[in-house]
Design a protein around this motif. Structure first.
Motif, PDB file in Angstrom:
ATOM      1  N   MET A  92      -6.233 -15.369  -4.280  1.00  0.00           N
ATOM      2  CA  MET A  92      -7.155 -14.277  -4.068  1.00  0.00           C
ATOM      3  C   MET A  92      -6.922 -13.637  -2.695  1.00  0.00           C
ATOM      4  N   ALA A  93      -6.691 -14.442  -1.680  1.00  0.00           N
ATOM      5  CA  ALA A  93      -6.459 -13.908  -0.337  1.00  0.00           C
ATOM      6  C   ALA A  93      -5.162 -13.114  -0.290  1.00  0.00           C
ATOM      7  N   LEU A  94      -4.141 -13.573  -1.010  1.00  0.00           N
ATOM      8  CA  LEU A  94      -2.875 -12.855  -1.041  1.00  0.00           C
ATOM      9  C   LEU A  94      -3.036 -11.501  -1.738  1.00  0.00           C
ATOM     10  N   THR A  95      -3.845 -11.465  -2.780  1.00  0.00           N
ATOM     11  CA  THR A  95      -4.134 -10.198  -3.465  1.00  0.00           C
ATOM     12  C   THR A  95      -4.767  -9.217  -2.482  1.00  0.00           C
ATOM     13  N   PHE A  96      -5.729  -9.693  -1.738  1.00  0.00           N
ATOM     14  CA  PHE A  96      -6.399  -8.840  -0.747  1.00  0.00           C
ATOM     15  C   PHE A  96      -5.407  -8.369   0.323  1.00  0.00           C
ATOM     16  N   ALA A  97      -4.518  -9.259   0.756  1.00  0.00           N
ATOM     17  CA  ALA A  97      -3.532  -8.899   1.777  1.00  0.00           C
ATOM     18  C   ALA A  97      -2.596  -7.790   1.275  1.00  0.00           C
ATOM     19  N   VAL A  98      -2.180  -7.876   0.018  1.00  0.00           N
ATOM     20  CA  VAL A  98      -1.324  -6.830  -0.551  1.00  0.00           C
ATOM     21  C   VAL A  98      -2.097  -5.517  -0.644  1.00  0.00           C
ATOM     22  N   MET A  99      -3.368  -5.592  -1.001  1.00  0.00           N
ATOM     23  CA  MET A  99      -4.194  -4.381  -1.073  1.00  0.00           C
ATOM     24  C   MET A  99      -4.321  -3.726   0.308  1.00  0.00           C
ATOM     25  N   VAL A 100      -4.496  -4.529   1.335  1.00  0.00           N
ATOM     26  CA  VAL A 100      -4.592  -3.995   2.704  1.00  0.00           C
ATOM     27  C   VAL A 100      -3.266  -3.344   3.095  1.00  0.00           C
ATOM     28  N   MET A 101      -2.152  -3.982   2.741  1.00  0.00           N
ATOM     29  CA  MET A 101      -0.841  -3.417   3.047  1.00  0.00           C
ATOM     30  C   MET A 101      -0.668  -2.058   2.357  1.00  0.00           C
ATOM     31  N   ILE A 102      -1.054  -1.975   1.090  1.00  0.00           N
ATOM     32  CA  ILE A 102      -0.954  -0.711   0.350  1.00  0.00           C
ATOM     33  C   ILE A 102      -1.824   0.351   1.008  1.00  0.00           C
ATOM     34  N   PHE A 103      -3.039  -0.019   1.389  1.00  0.00           N
ATOM     35  CA  PHE A 103      -3.947   0.932   2.049  1.00  0.00           C
ATOM     36  C   PHE A 103      -3.333   1.428   3.356  1.00  0.00           C
TER      37      PHE A 103
END
Length: 156
Positions: free
Chosen positions: A1-12
């Motif tokens: 779940m944390a990795l998913t959030f990290a990828v989302m932050v990178m995309i943002f």
């Protein structure tokens, strides 16, 4: 779940860059590939002339959403046999994020909101989601053939 959030932050973060910043980053990445620091990539680029027709920015879209798809699929459940619901939820999550990402870009100077990018993002995400569930399914079959039914779980 944390990795998913990290990828989302990178995309943002990538999406928040102005058109000039984004172009500069793409150019620097291409220059790094062609610099010879990664010989395999440099030879591949030179021999195939791939960058004459390949849009590196669209490939970046597909790649980061592939990563998001993998992370979302891993977050969508346990090691269970992939159900249609789990696949659908993981992919829908990525598609909705792709749409919100394009909407976000509408408000960034020099950037635009394009349906084509949502389709590219969604395709990358679907590839990542399906890859995870394919590997999980193959692992389940492999474990069942090795006679380890206690490690094999089923579910929808």
């Amino acid at each position: 779940m944390a990795l998913t959030f990290a990828v989302m932050v990178m995309i943002f973060w990538f999406s928040a860059q102005s058109a000039d910043e984004s172009s500069n980053l793409s150019g620097r990445f291409l220059a790094w590939i062609m610099s010879g620091k990664v010989p395999f990539l440099t030879r591949f680029a030179e021999t195939t002339r791939i960058f004459e027709w390949l849009n590196i920015r669209k490939c970046a879209h597909a790649f980061v959403y592939f990563l998001l798809g993998v992370c979302a699929a891993l977050s969508a459940g346990t090691e269970e046999w992939p159900g249609k619901k789990q696949i659908g939820v993981a992919w829908l999550f990525c598609v909705l994020y792709a749409g919100s990402d394009e909407l976000h870009q509408f408000f960034v100077p020099g950037r635009s909101c394009e349906f084509r990018d949502v389709m590219i993002d969604s395709s990358g995400a679907l590839t990542g989601v399906l890859l995870v569930f394919l590997i999980r399914g193959l692992r389940r079959i492999w474990l069942s053939r090795r006679g380890r039914p206690s490690e094999v779980r089923t579910g929808e």
